[in-house]
Design a protein around this motif. Structure first.
Motif, mmCIF file in Angstrom:
data_model
loop_
_atom_site.group_PDB
_atom_site.id
_atom_site.type_symbol
_atom_site.label_atom_id
_atom_site.label_comp_id
_atom_site.label_asym_id
_atom_site.label_seq_id
_atom_site.Cartn_x
_atom_site.Cartn_y
_atom_site.Cartn_z
ATOM 1 N N GLY A 132 0.820 -1.209 0.000
ATOM 2 C CA GLY A 132 0.000 0.000 0.000
ATOM 3 C C GLY A 132 0.850 1.255 0.000
ATOM 4 O O GLY A 132 0.512 2.245 -0.662
ATOM 5 N N LEU A 133 1.975 1.225 0.708
ATOM 6 C CA LEU A 133 2.871 2.378 0.759
ATOM 7 C C LEU A 133 3.417 2.730 -0.625
ATOM 8 O O LEU A 133 3.636 3.901 -0.937
ATOM 9 C CB LEU A 133 4.036 2.106 1.714
ATOM 10 N N VAL A 134 3.667 1.694 -1.442
ATOM 11 C CA VAL A 134 4.221 1.934 -2.785
ATOM 12 C C VAL A 134 3.145 1.872 -3.864
ATOM 13 O O VAL A 134 3.442 1.786 -5.055
ATOM 14 C CB VAL A 134 5.365 0.939 -3.107
ATOM 15 N N ARG A 135 1.876 1.891 -3.444
ATOM 16 C CA ARG A 135 0.715 1.938 -4.347
ATOM 17 C C ARG A 135 0.651 0.747 -5.305
ATOM 18 O O ARG A 135 0.400 0.892 -6.485
ATOM 19 C CB ARG A 135 0.718 3.256 -5.127
ATOM 20 N N LEU A 136 0.887 -0.453 -4.751
ATOM 21 C CA LEU A 136 0.829 -1.660 -5.578
ATOM 22 C C LEU A 136 -0.069 -2.741 -4.970
ATOM 23 O O LEU A 136 0.065 -3.911 -5.312
ATOM 24 C CB LEU A 136 2.245 -2.233 -5.777
ATOM 25 N N SER A 137 -0.981 -2.363 -4.096
ATOM 26 C CA SER A 137 -1.837 -3.348 -3.427
ATOM 27 C C SER A 137 -2.601 -4.213 -4.426
ATOM 28 O O SER A 137 -2.786 -5.424 -4.217
ATOM 29 C CB SER A 137 -2.842 -2.638 -2.507
ATOM 30 N N GLN A 138 -3.013 -3.611 -5.544
ATOM 31 C CA GLN A 138 -3.835 -4.336 -6.519
ATOM 32 C C GLN A 138 -3.047 -5.391 -7.290
ATOM 33 O O GLN A 138 -3.626 -6.203 -8.016
ATOM 34 C CB GLN A 138 -4.512 -3.366 -7.493
ATOM 35 N N TYR A 139 -1.704 -5.380 -7.150
ATOM 36 C CA TYR A 139 -0.866 -6.327 -7.881
ATOM 37 C C TYR A 139 -0.343 -7.455 -6.994
ATOM 38 O O TYR A 139 0.543 -8.199 -7.403
ATOM 39 C CB TYR A 139 0.317 -5.600 -8.523
ATOM 40 N N GLN B 296 10.672 -2.519 -9.200
ATOM 41 C CA GLN B 296 11.540 -1.818 -8.257
ATOM 42 C C GLN B 296 10.769 -1.404 -7.018
ATOM 43 O O GLN B 296 11.293 -1.447 -5.900
ATOM 44 C CB GLN B 296 12.167 -0.600 -8.938
ATOM 45 N N ARG B 297 9.499 -1.040 -7.179
ATOM 46 C CA ARG B 297 8.688 -0.660 -6.024
ATOM 47 C C ARG B 297 8.357 -1.880 -5.170
ATOM 48 O O ARG B 297 8.241 -1.766 -3.950
ATOM 49 C CB ARG B 297 7.421 0.069 -6.476
ATOM 50 N N VAL B 298 8.232 -3.047 -5.795
ATOM 51 C CA VAL B 298 8.041 -4.283 -5.021
ATOM 52 C C VAL B 298 9.279 -4.552 -4.163
ATOM 53 O O VAL B 298 9.188 -4.900 -2.977
ATOM 54 C CB VAL B 298 7.758 -5.489 -5.938
ATOM 55 N N ALA B 299 10.461 -4.384 -4.770
ATOM 56 C CA ALA B 299 11.705 -4.570 -4.019
ATOM 57 C C ALA B 299 11.784 -3.595 -2.848
ATOM 58 O O ALA B 299 12.248 -3.944 -1.753
ATOM 59 C CB ALA B 299 12.895 -4.398 -4.954
ATOM 60 N N LEU B 300 11.323 -2.369 -3.062
ATOM 61 C CA LEU B 300 11.305 -1.377 -1.990
ATOM 62 C C LEU B 300 10.316 -1.785 -0.894
ATOM 63 O O LEU B 300 10.631 -1.694 0.306
ATOM 64 C CB LEU B 300 10.931 -0.015 -2.567
#
Length: 350
Positions: free
Chosen positions: A119-126, A140-144
Motif C-alpha cells: 500500500g505504501l508503494v501503491r501496488l496493493s492491486q498487484y 523496483q517498487r516491489v523490491a522497496l
C-alpha cells in the motif's frame, strides 16, 4: 529509525584495498548518498553495512549496537538491490513477505504487513501477480516494499534506479524520497549518477579510490569542492592548467593571466570554472578574455558555447535559452569573462 556509524571501515582483498578508512555518522532520519565512479568502493561500503561483506578493519554500529560481524539476517537493515532480486516463482505479496518469513513472523501478521508495505508503494492491486507481469518501475517498487516490510532500522539502496529509463527514474526517485521522508527512515543510497544524488540526498559523500574525498550538502560540494576530483565529478567544470604566479594571479600554460583568490597557494595549480559562471560581455570586475566560438549546442533550457582561447585552451559556457538562438555563431570572435571568485584554484603541489 536508528543512528548508523561507520568507524575506520576498510576492506582489503589480498594486496588490493577497495575501501580505505571510511568513517561516517548518519543521524536518525537522514538520507545519505554515496556518490562516485564505478570501482570507487561505494557498493562495497554499503555491503559491509548490510552484512554481505565482512570488513577487514573498522566497525559498523547501528542504534548504538556493534553489528560489524553479525550476519545479514541478524541486523535490521532493509536492502534494495540494483537488479531487484525478486523471486520469479513467487507472487508479489510472497516476495514482499519473504523477509518476514525468514524472521519467523506468524503468517497472519506477515500477510498484513506485506499488504501494508504494498500500500505504501501503491501496488496493493498487484499482490497476486508474478514479477514478470509487472513493469520495471513496478518491480523496483516491489523490491522497496519488501525492504520496508521488515521495518528496518536503516534502508540501504544499491543503484536502485539504474535499470530504469530516464523518465521512470525521475518518477521513482521522487517516490522513494517522499516515502523516506514520510516514514522518517534513515537511508543510505549508492549511485554514480550525480543528478540522482543531488535530487535525493540530505548529505552527499563523494568517494574515489576507496576513500572519502568530501562530505557535505549539495551546495557545499558544488560551490566549494574540496579538490579537482570533486569539482569535476559533481557538476561540470572547465579546467585550465597553470600556476599561481603571484598572490591573486593565476597564469595558464597558454600564457593567460587571470585574477584568482589571493589566498591561493603559489606554484603549480589548476583553475576550475563552472559553465554558468562564464558569460559574454564581461563586466569591469571580471576576468576578460577574447576567443572564438568553435561549437554550439542546444540543450533546451540552456545554450552551450565552446570558446577557444588559445591553441591549447578553451572554455565551455552556458547561457539561458531566451529564444533558441545563440548570442554568437560558429567562428565568431567573442569576449567572455567570469568573476574572480568563480575561478576555483586547486594546488597541484606535492
Amino acid at each position: 529509525m536508528a543512528r548508523l556509524e561507520l568507524s575506520g571501515l576498510s576492506k582489503t582483498y589480498g594486496a588490493v584495498t577497495t575501501v580505505r578508512d571510511v568513517s561516517l555518522d548518519v543521524p536518525d532520519g537522514e538520507f545519505l548518498v554515496l556518490l562516485g565512479p564505478s570501482g570507487c568502493g561505494k557498493t562495497t561500503t554499503l555491503r559491509m553495512v548490510a552484512g554481505f561483506v565482512d570488513p577487514s578493519a573498522g566497525r559498523v554500529t547501528l542504534g548504538g549496537e556493534d553489528i560489524t560481524h553479525r550476519p545479514p539476517w541478524r541486523r535490521n537493515t532493509g536492502m534494495v538491490f540494483q537488479n531487484y532480486a525478486l523471486f520469479p516463482h513467487m507472487s508479489v505479496a510472497e516476495n514482499v513477505a519473504f523477509g518476514l518469513e525468514m524472521r519467523k513472523v506468524p503468517k497472519p501478521e506477515r500477510e498484513q504487513r506485506a499488504l501494508a508495505a504494498l500500500g505504501l508503494v501503491r501496488l496493493s492491486q498487484y499482490a497476486a501477480r508474478l514479477p514478470r507481469q509487472l513493469s520495471g518501475g513496478q518491480q523496483q517498487r516491489v523490491a522497496l516494499a519488501r525492504a520496508l516490510a521488515i521495518r528496518p532500522d536503516v534502508l540501504l539502496l544499491d543503484e536502485p534506479l539504474s535499470n530504469l529509463d530516464a523518465k521512470l527514474r525521475e518518477e521513482v526517485r521522487v517516490e522513494i524520497r517522499q516515502l523516506q521522508k514520510q516514514l522518517g527512515l534513515t537511508a543510505v543510497m549508492v549511485t554514480h549518477d550525480q543528478e540522482e544524488a543531488l535530487t535525493m540526498a540530505d548529505r552527499l559523500v563523494v568517494m574515489a579510490e576507496g576513500a572519502i574525498r568530501q562530505v557535505g550538502s549539495q551546495q557545499d560540494l558544488y560551490e566549494r569542492p574540496a579538490d579537482r576530483f570533486v569539482a569535476g565529478f559533481v557538476g561540470r567544470s572547465t579546467f585550465l592548467q597553470g600556476r599561481v604566479a603571484e598572490p591573486g594571479v593565476f597564469q595558464t600554460e597558454g600564457g593567460l593571466r587571470l585574477a584568482c583568490d589571493p589566498a591561493a597557494r603559489s606554484g603549480p595549480a589548476v583553475m576550475a570554472v563552472r559553465p554558468e559562471a562564464i558569460h559574454l560581455h564581461p563586466g569591469a570586475e571580471d576576468n576578460s578574455l577574447s576567443g572564438t566560438v568553435e561549437f554550439t549546442s542546444y540543450l533546451g533550457p540552456v545554450l552551450e558555447l565552446h570558446v577557444r582561447l588559445s591553441p591549447t585552451e578553451r572554455v565551455v559556457l552556458h547561457m539561458p535559452n531566451r529564444g533558441g538562438t545563440p548570442a554568437a555563431g560558429l567562428g565568431e570572435s567573442v569576449t567572455i569573462g567570469w568573476p574572480r571568485a568563480a575561478g576555483m584554484v586547486f594546488s597541484e603541489a606535492a
